[in-house]
Design a protein around this motif. Structure first.
Motif, short mmCIF file in Angstrom:
data_model
loop_
_atom_site.label_atom_id
_atom_site.label_comp_id
_atom_site.label_asym_id
_atom_site.label_seq_id
_atom_site.Cartn_x
_atom_site.Cartn_y
_atom_site.Cartn_z
N SER A 508 0.83 -1.21 0.00
CA SER A 508 0.00 0.00 0.00
C SER A 508 0.86 1.25 0.00
CB SER A 508 -0.95 0.00 1.20
OG SER A 508 -0.24 0.04 2.42
N LEU A 509 1.98 1.22 0.70
CA LEU A 509 2.85 2.40 0.71
C LEU A 509 3.51 2.60 -0.65
CD1 LEU A 509 4.07 4.78 2.19
CD2 LEU A 509 5.80 3.25 3.16
N GLU A 510 3.88 1.52 -1.31
CA GLU A 510 4.45 1.65 -2.64
C GLU A 510 3.44 2.23 -3.63
OE1 GLU A 510 7.96 -1.56 -3.29
OE2 GLU A 510 5.95 -2.42 -3.10
N LYS A 511 2.18 1.90 -3.47
CA LYS A 511 1.15 2.48 -4.35
C LYS A 511 1.01 3.98 -4.12
CE LYS A 511 -1.61 -1.75 -4.81
NZ LYS A 511 -2.89 -2.42 -4.44
N ASP A 512 1.17 4.40 -2.85
CA ASP A 512 1.07 5.84 -2.53
C ASP A 512 2.29 6.62 -3.03
OD1 ASP A 512 -1.30 5.32 -1.26
OD2 ASP A 512 -0.46 5.40 0.77
N LEU A 513 3.40 5.95 -3.26
CA LEU A 513 4.70 6.56 -3.57
C LEU A 513 5.25 7.30 -2.37
CD1 LEU A 513 4.35 7.88 -7.24
CD2 LEU A 513 5.42 5.76 -6.45
N TRP A 514 4.64 8.44 -2.05
CA TRP A 514 5.07 9.22 -0.88
C TRP A 514 3.82 9.57 -0.09
CZ3 TRP A 514 6.63 10.69 -5.90
CH2 TRP A 514 7.91 10.26 -6.25
N ARG A 515 3.66 8.95 1.06
CA ARG A 515 2.43 9.13 1.83
C ARG A 515 2.55 10.33 2.76
NH1 ARG A 515 0.81 4.02 4.96
NH2 ARG A 515 0.35 3.31 2.83
N ASP A 516 1.58 11.20 2.68
CA ASP A 516 1.52 12.42 3.49
C ASP A 516 0.83 12.08 4.82
OD1 ASP A 516 0.99 14.89 4.65
OD2 ASP A 516 0.31 15.82 2.79
N ILE A 517 1.55 12.20 5.94
CA ILE A 517 0.94 11.90 7.24
C ILE A 517 0.94 13.15 8.15
CG2 ILE A 517 1.52 9.45 7.12
CD1 ILE A 517 3.79 9.99 9.10
N GLN A 518 0.92 14.32 7.54
CA GLN A 518 0.86 15.55 8.32
C GLN A 518 -0.41 15.59 9.18
OE1 GLN A 518 3.13 18.14 8.47
NE2 GLN A 518 1.86 19.03 10.07
N PRO A 519 -0.28 15.82 10.49
CA PRO A 519 -1.48 16.00 11.33
C PRO A 519 -2.31 17.19 10.85
CG PRO A 519 0.47 15.66 12.68
CD PRO A 519 0.96 15.86 11.27
N ASP A 520 -3.56 17.26 11.29
CA ASP A 520 -4.43 18.33 10.82
C ASP A 520 -4.00 19.69 11.39
OD1 ASP A 520 -5.44 18.61 13.47
OD2 ASP A 520 -7.15 17.32 13.05
N PHE A 521 -4.66 20.72 10.92
CA PHE A 521 -4.27 22.09 11.25
C PHE A 521 -4.25 22.33 12.75
CE2 PHE A 521 -5.19 26.54 12.11
CZ PHE A 521 -4.27 27.20 11.32
N ARG A 522 -5.27 21.93 13.44
CA ARG A 522 -5.34 22.21 14.88
C ARG A 522 -4.22 21.50 15.63
NH1 ARG A 522 -9.47 25.01 16.79
NH2 ARG A 522 -9.02 24.30 18.92
N ALA A 523 -3.95 20.26 15.26
CA ALA A 523 -2.88 19.54 15.94
C ALA A 523 -1.52 20.16 15.61
CB ALA A 523 -2.90 18.07 15.54
N SER A 524 -1.30 20.51 14.35
CA SER A 524 -0.01 21.06 13.93
C SER A 524 0.26 22.42 14.57
CB SER A 524 0.03 21.20 12.41
OG SER A 524 -0.16 19.95 11.78
N HIS A 525 -0.80 23.16 14.84
CA HIS A 525 -0.66 24.49 15.44
C HIS A 525 -0.91 24.47 16.95
CE1 HIS A 525 -0.36 27.14 11.77
NE2 HIS A 525 -0.69 25.98 11.23
N TYR A 526 -1.06 23.29 17.50
CA TYR A 526 -1.25 23.13 18.95
C TYR A 526 -2.45 23.92 19.48
CZ TYR A 526 3.41 21.01 18.87
OH TYR A 526 4.49 20.19 18.61
N LEU A 527 -3.51 24.01 18.67
CA LEU A 527 -4.68 24.79 19.09
C LEU A 527 -5.54 24.06 20.13
CD1 LEU A 527 -5.74 26.43 15.71
CD2 LEU A 527 -4.27 27.33 17.53
N ASP A 528 -5.30 22.77 20.28
CA ASP A 528 -5.95 22.02 21.36
C ASP A 528 -4.99 21.75 22.51
OD1 ASP A 528 -8.47 21.80 20.03
OD2 ASP A 528 -7.61 20.23 18.76
N GLY A 529 -3.91 22.49 22.52
CA GLY A 529 -2.92 22.36 23.59
C GLY A 529 -1.60 21.82 23.10
N PHE A 530 -0.54 22.21 23.78
CA PHE A 530 0.80 21.75 23.43
C PHE A 530 1.04 20.37 24.02
CE2 PHE A 530 1.09 26.20 22.45
CZ PHE A 530 1.96 26.24 21.38
#
Length: 696
Positions: A508-530
């Motif tokens: 499945s990973l080979e089919k994706d080539l490069w899989r994007d696993i970036q957390p969503d905006f709120r998690a990435s910006h710590y809007l629900d806490g650090f």
């Protein structure tokens, strides 16, 4: 009629020790050789751009000087005299010598040693499985990332940040302590996009006017090891002039009032005296940050390679918390995405066989370890045998005088598994030829972005080259080790690791080539806490209990709890009036690529940048040979007059081979291996030196 060669476009990931971990489109010619290498447009961080040295990878993988066969030393250590032997002869001898060391001095006298010549998990980290199963001395990785990681995590609670692609929608990108034009070109891709599409400004903060700073709109030139002072003065201005977001501070941070009181005396005048940055430039930068909600802090490794590096990272990271920039798309901070991968490497590294009572030796202190320093050896037995993969310590390790002395020991049995006859390989008893990344399967992640990928084998290796995993399998059989990881293929190891990590399977990973696993905006910006238990950003650092790393190393108890300039750097003095930083070059990556003709031609001979006024005081002319020295050693190279540094600062770009320096002593003769607080590390950019004309 002439027939055109069949060219297929295959995909892979650059394995070299660069946060960009670029997604690659590779020309495979007739299934046997490599042509052009391009950055893939299908992966949104690489975005079609790759550095010039990797674009020319055919020059490296098909280099006529590649090692092709196992060899045994026939002359004195370092003589370069070797004779070809078979793989069976080589592996039999290695196993016998490892067993002999274990019988005479105990298993801890064998030290498998590696680093990031490849960032693939199977080929980089599998050597730990051998160490764990055999109870050999374990390896503590300290050369690159420790200082920066703990400095970031002490503030946010974990090592993750804003999606780095958000630089493209920022209004001010602050590139701090890194030179991405040389070291991670894709940072510039996204920063330049913001400039072109939004009119964004780029600010560069560094110790010399490097290629990144030359492209910046705001240029902050400071002295090495003074970033913390500069950051404190910036925050002083933000509080003083009303740019602090007090609502954000009250909800998301631990002690804003205490921080503001602490910063009352950290004025621009105070910081200017320490850093060399004029007061008006400090204040102008602070106002630019304070007036721009979408300010993105792209924090680097370079400014943390100092004895106060963790405190410097923390101080810089505090700025977007003061302004509340984390709330906005294109705002906040990013250093590395270490926390999002969650790879379970237990099968690769043999975690089930790990014995925590076995000593862990610090890679940066290899010189002290091999010369018998009891503290560096943890009061254990001497190191009598080593297997080295993916690194070149005879050039890159600090305290080179000790490293040379240690490697020259006749009682030290040394095996080096390499692609070229490096200066480390020249000191080996047995040299083994290694594959390159297009010649084996591996699993990759991008430290500077958010993608994971499988890099498949594209072509067969030349000669008798074997992968790291194959070498470990061959040794494992001869050393009678028992662990399922030794019986699996690289693809099976990748598949098992992905499944144990919750990332699906290899297909499945080979089919994706490069899989994007970036957390969503709120998690990435710590809007629900650090990431801390209290969910706050921590201005007050608890260095005794960091969320990452093993604390208690170096003078950790002296570290400032609030952002500050920690005066532990190697200050210039009467005997050593200059401060030296050893910054990365554009065409070499540590010592990778310093064998390729195009990179050698671009970099030229080793040189040191010196301010023209300093050179005039010493009677040194441009292009003249000069010797730099301190209590650790000396090196001789060419002076390059350059007004893009503060007075009293020297910059030596690249890790050139020792043999390229006049007299054969490289730049790391000057760097120290003291433990950097609080979790260890190497202070490569924190050196006091003297300068004189060569031969004077």
């Amino acid at each position: 009629m002439n027939q055109h060669a069949k060219v297929d476009i295959r995909h892979s990931t650059c394995p070299h020790d660069c946060p960009s971990a670029c997604a690659l489109d590779i020309e495979v010619i007739e299934g046997r050789s490599i042509g052009r290498v391009r950055g893939s447009k299908q992966q949104t961080y690489t975005a079609g751009v790759v550095c010039a040295k990797v674009a020319r990878y055919a020059e490296r993988i098909h280099h006529p000087d590649r090692l092709l066969y196992p060899m045994r030393r026939t002359g004195p250590k370092g003589s370069g005299q070797f004779a070809r032997i078979s793989w069976d002869e080589a592996l039999d001898e290695i196993a016998a010598r490892f067993d002999l060391a274990e019988r005479e001095f105990g298993a801890e006298s064998v030290w498998p040693y590696y680093y990031a010549g490849t960032m693939g998990l199977v080929m980089r980290d599998g050597i730990n499985r051998l160490a764990n199963v055999k109870k050999y001395s374990r390896f503590y990785s300290t050369i690159c990332a420790n200082i920066a990681r703990v400095g970031f995590a002490i503030g946010t609670g974990k090592i993750a940040g804003v999606d780095p692609r958000e630089m493209g929608v920022s209004d001010l990108i602050v590139i701090w302590g890194t030179n991405p034009v040389n070291t991670q070109v894709n940072v510039m891709t996204h920063a330049m996009r913001a400039r072109k599409e939004r009119g964004a400004k780029i600010a560069a903060i560094d110790v010399y006017n490097n290629e990144t700073m030359k492209q910046a709109d705001i240029k902050i030139l400071l002295k090495p090891g003074t970033d913390g002072a500069f950051a404190c003065a910036v925050m002083h201005v933000l509080f003083r002039e009303g740019y602090a977001d007090r609502a954000y501070l009250a909800e998301y941070t631990d002690c804003p009032d205490e921080l503001e009181a602490h910063l009352a005396t950290r004025t621009p005048e105070w910081a200017s005296a320490i850093s060399g940055v004029p007061v008006e430039e400090i204040e102008a930068f602070a106002r630019a940050v304070g007036q721009t909600q979408r300010t993105f802090f792209r924090l680097g490794y370079g400014f943390t390679r100092s004895r106060n590096g963790a405190a410097q990272m923390h101080a810089a990271l505090c700025i977007p918390a003061v302004t509340g920039a984390w709330q906005y798309e294109g705002g906040g901070a990013f250093f590395n995405n270490f926390a999002i991968w969650k790879f379970n490497e237990s099968i690769i590294e043999g975690h089930d066989a790990r014995d925590n009572s076995v000593r862990v030796l610090d890679q940066s202190r290899i010189g002290r370890i091999l010369t018998g320093d009891p503290v560096a050896l943890k009061n254990g037995p001497p190191v009598k045998a080593m297997l080295i993969q993916n690194t070149n310590p005879m050039t890159v390790a600090p305290e080179q005088a000790l490293v040379r002395q240690g490697f020259a020991r006749e009682d030290l049995f040394m095996v080096v598994h390499e692609q070229f006859m490096t200066e480390t390989a020249q000191m080996a008893d047995i040299v083994l030829p290694a594959t390159m990344f297009m010649e084996h399967d591996d699993l990759y992640y991008g430290g500077g972005h958010q993608h994971i990928s499988v890099g498949a084998k594209l072509i067969d290796p030349p000669g008798e080259c074997r992968s790291n995993h194959e070498v470990l399998q061959g040794l494992g059989r001869r050393l009678n080790v028992v662990h399922p990881g030794f019986d699996m293929t690289p693809r099976e190891l990748i598949d098992a690791t992905l499944k144990q990590s919750g990332h699906g399977d290899i297909e499945s990973l080979e089919k994706d080539l490069w899989r994007d696993i970036q957390p969503d905006f709120r998690a990435s910006h710590y809007l629900d806490g650090f990431g801390h238990a209290d969910k706050k950003f921590h201005f007050k650092a608890d260095w005794a209990h960091p969320p990452w790393g093993t604390p208690g190393m170096g003078p950790w108890a002296e570290m400032p709890s609030l952002p500050d300039h920690w005066r532990i750097i190697e200050e210039a003095d009467e005997a050593h009036p200059f401060r030296l930083a050893t910054s990365p070059s554009r065409s070499f990556l540590n010592t990778s690529f310093n064998e390729t003709p195009s990179s050698i031609a671009r970099e030229g001979n080793p040189s040191v940048m010196i301010h023209p006024a300093d050179a005039a005081d010493l009677g040194i002319a441009d292009g003249e040979a000069v010797t730099l020295g301190n209590t650790r050693g000396e090196t001789t190279l060419t002076a390059k007059l350059f007004d893009g540094v503060r007075r009293g600062v020297l910059i030596a770009e690249s890790i050139q081979p020792n043999k390229a320096h006049i007299g054969g002593r490289g730049i790391n003769m000057l760097t120290g291996a003291e433990e950097v607080a609080p979790v260890g590390g190497a202070a490569f950019h924190d050196n006091k030196v003297w300068v004189k004309k060569a031969g004077a």
